[in-house]
Design an enzyme around this catalytic site. Structure first.
Site, PDB file in Angstrom:
ATOM      1  N   GLU A   1      -4.659   9.904   9.381  1.00  0.00           N
ATOM      2  CA  GLU A   1      -3.340   9.470   9.814  1.00  0.00           C
ATOM      3  C   GLU A   1      -2.967  10.020  11.181  1.00  0.00           C
ATOM      4  O   GLU A   1      -3.297  11.159  11.536  1.00  0.00           O
ATOM      5  CB  GLU A   1      -2.275   9.901   8.794  1.00  0.00           C
ATOM      6  CG  GLU A   1      -2.623   9.609   7.356  1.00  0.00           C
ATOM      7  CD  GLU A   1      -2.845   8.130   7.059  1.00  0.00           C
ATOM      8  OE1 GLU A   1      -2.592   7.288   7.919  1.00  0.00           O
ATOM      9  OE2 GLU A   1      -3.279   7.835   5.932  1.00  0.00           O
TER      10      GLU A   1
ATOM     11  N   GLU B   1       0.875  -1.168   0.000  1.00  0.00           N
ATOM     12  CA  GLU B   1       0.000   0.000   0.000  1.00  0.00           C
ATOM     13  C   GLU B   1       0.913   1.220   0.000  1.00  0.00           C
ATOM     14  O   GLU B   1       1.571   1.524   0.996  1.00  0.00           O
ATOM     15  CB  GLU B   1      -0.911  -0.017   1.228  1.00  0.00           C
ATOM     16  CG  GLU B   1      -1.990   1.030   1.213  1.00  0.00           C
ATOM     17  CD  GLU B   1      -2.845   0.989   2.467  1.00  0.00           C
ATOM     18  OE1 GLU B   1      -3.769   1.811   2.543  1.00  0.00           O
ATOM     19  OE2 GLU B   1      -2.587   0.164   3.365  1.00  0.00           O
TER      20      GLU B   1
END
Length: 290
Positions: free
Chosen positions: A57, A46
């Site tokens: 994130e 990924e």
């Protein structure tokens, strides 16, 4: 043409999906790191396309994204990097919808962006096999879904512990390759233990007809073993790798030294996942009786 079908990566052993940010700390380093992750046992890579507002994130990956952007990573540079990779593993582009939607806007003469078609086509040509787009609601995913279908790439949705049953059903209707199971509420980042949310999420997806890969918080082989024993078809790991890249930057380690550390961590995680496939199913604490 996409490199391979994502679902094939889940045949046989539980899959290890490994995340790093493209261009952290440079494109050349990323190539070496991707090769090392695949050598260590990663079945899918990924590869994050950095965006300036990465809302899903945690601090570790946010800092990696800043390093990448500071080093000059762009969508076009990202596609060049993917095209240059020579690994036997599918590449998933993890990014945010603004970049996808706006790609080619200047050429199209549009102030709002031409939509996802241009970037999906370019990504498929470069060798991307699928997309994870955390900020794309399933209800607004029609253009992206159609573009992915047109160009033969998978669109992977994230199923969170808080996702309603109705939305989960709509996600599964449009998910291909695998479903990304968010193992805990919150943002990405390595954790000390496996959240109880993980087991509940896997139970909700027990009848899904696509592989289930759990991410958010996985950092050790023991975590991977527990999650696979709990019913996952694979694990997704990011911050544990990105931390090692950051240590390399901070300590001025060579690319080869960092690559060795990434390969070793991937091997540990892959071994844990394999052990989990052979273990009795982990029963969530909520289901246990005294």
């Amino acid at each position: 043409m996409s490199r391979s079908n994502l679902a094939d990566a889940f045949d046989g052993d539980p899959a290890l999906v490994s995340y790093v940010v493209a261009g952290d700390p440079s494109a050349e380093a990323t190539k070496a790191y991707v090769e090392a992750l695949v050598e260590g046992g990663s079945d899918v890579v990924e590869l994050g396309l950095p965006f300036s507002e990465p809302v899903a994130e945690g601090p570790t990956i946010q800092r990696a994204i800043k390093r990448s952007l500071d080093a000059g990573m762009t969508p076009d540079a990202y596609l060049d990097l993917v095209a240059d990779l020579d690994v036997d593993a599918p590449i998933v582009c993890m990014t945010y919808y603004n970049l996808i939607h706006r790609y080619g806007a200047d050429e199209a003469g549009s102030t709002s962006g031409p939509g996802p078609e241009a970037f999906v086509a370019a990504a498929a040509e470069a060798g991307v096999s699928g997309f994870v787009v955390p900020d794309l609601p399933v209800d607004e995913s029609g253009p992206m879904y159609e573009a992915c279908r047109e160009h033969g790439v998978d669109l992977v949705f994230i199923a969170a512990p808080t996702t309603t049953e109705e939305r989960l059903e709509r996600m599964l209707d449009r998910t291909s390759g695998f479903v990304y199971v968010q193992g805990r509420v919150g943002t990405t980042g390595a954790r000390e233990d496996v959240s109880a949310d993980t087991h509940g999420s896997l139970d909700r997806l027990a009848d899904a007809d696509v592989p289930k890969a759990v991410g958010f918080g996985i950092s050790t082989g023991d975590h991977a073993r527990e999650i696979v024993a709990g019913g996952a078809d694979g694990v997704i790991v990011g911050s544990a790798y990105v931390e090692r890249i950051a240590e390399g930057v901070d300590n001025e380690l060579s690319t080869d030294e960092v690559a060795e550390r990434l390969e070793a961590k991937a091997a540990e995680l892959k071994s844990g996942a394999r052990d989990g496939a052979d273990a009795p199913r982990e029963v969530p604490e909520s289901e246990r009786t005294s």
